[in-house]
Design a protein around this motif. Structure first.
Motif: not given
Lengths: 85, 207
Positions: A42-43, A45-46, A49, A52, B15-16, B19, B24-25
């Motif tokens: 899941a991180r 995608v962070d 970003l 970017e 964090n979840n 996000s 954007r996420y």
């Protein structure tokens, strides 16, 4: 921006998401983000970003699906920065 | 051959939460239809979709070991929401489409976690076990050990085998977990996950 600058910035971004900091110290370009650096998927995608924002580029979904290793990230940033010139 | 995946998502993990509140996420992770559902069904929906996507990925990667996880390529479909459940959870069934493959999911939505399991061939006629545990105060680096202990305990009980005879190993190349019983590959398909304080697993005992 030099290749070293790019590598350092990417390492800095990754280190935010790596729990075991020893892993980032011994990381090589072929280290996989989730398998070797143990980054939660899941991180990832962070991380995209953050990249970017840091490099002022846009990473599309086609590129996103190719990211597995540190080297994949470095190559992607290099090609996106080259395309900007 | 049927493969299983599972994913646990902590609803309390900071964090979840950060996000899934970032537009954007969300845009990078979900297709427009899923984004509409998130608006419609509320805060837990992105967590549910994510756990379905990741559990589906964990099943699909066993068919193609080189497949990277790109969440937007796993599209989740739940029938018009008809939650079932008793007590403090809601159970949902769904499907995930990935590159023409349809996978079947089951999810349990609770106050502080969502657990999804996914099978490449559905669940009918399969002998599957799954479970989760909340481990308060377990350091993040110890979660893998906790999930292995959980699996070994459940398998030992289910198969009537001494816990000392069960070991969980990971394939060096693919990192896919394997249950070893008496030092032999049990050939049971296994999936492990952890997030925040939670560890979870799913295992196909037999088809």
């Amino acid at each position: 921006m030099t290749a070293t600058d790019i590598n350092n910035k990417i390492t800095g971004i990754l280190s935010k998401y790596v729990f075991n900091k020893k892993l980032i110290l011994k990381a090589t370009p072929d280290f996989r983000l989730t398998k070797d650096l143990k980054i939660n998927s899941a991180r990832v995608v962070d991380i995209v970003l953050d990249i970017e924002d840091e490099f002022e580029v846009e990473i599309d979904n086609k590129s996103l699906e190719k990211i597995k290793t540190i080297s994949d990230l470095t190559s992607l940033v290099n090609s996106l920065l080259s395309a900007k010139k | 051959m049927s493969f299983i995946g599972n994913d646990i998502v902590s609803l309390t993990d900071v964090n979840n939460r950060v996000s899934f509140q970032n537009d954007r996420y969300l845009q990078k992770s979900f297709v427009p239809r899923e984004l509409d559902e998130i608006k419609k069904f509320g805060k837990k929906w992105p967590f549910l979709l994510w756990s379905c996507k990741e559990s589906a990925y964990k099943a699909r990667v066993k068919q193609d070991h080189r497949k990277p996880f790109c969440p937007i390529n796993f599209q989740v479909y739940h029938s018009p929401v008809c939650p079932k459940g008793t007590g403090n959870y809601t159970a949902l069934s769904g499907q995930v489409e990935n590159e023409g493959h349809i996978l079947i999911t089951k999810s349990w939505v609770c106050n502080d976690y969502i657990h999804s399991i996914c099978s490449t061939e559905g669940f009918d006629g399969m002998n599957i076990i799954y479970g989760l545990r909340k481990n308060v105060n377990v350091p993040p680096g110890r979660q893998s050990a906790c999930v292995r202990k959980l699996v070994i305990g459940n398998l030992a009980h289910k198969l009537n085998v001494d816990v000392r005879n069960i070991k969980i190993k990971k394939d060096r190349e693919t990192e896919i977990p394997v249950a070893m019983i008496d030092n032999s590959d049990s050939e049971m398909d296994l999936s492990l996950s952890h997030d925040g304080e939670f560890v979870a697993f799913a295992c196909i005992i037999s088809i």
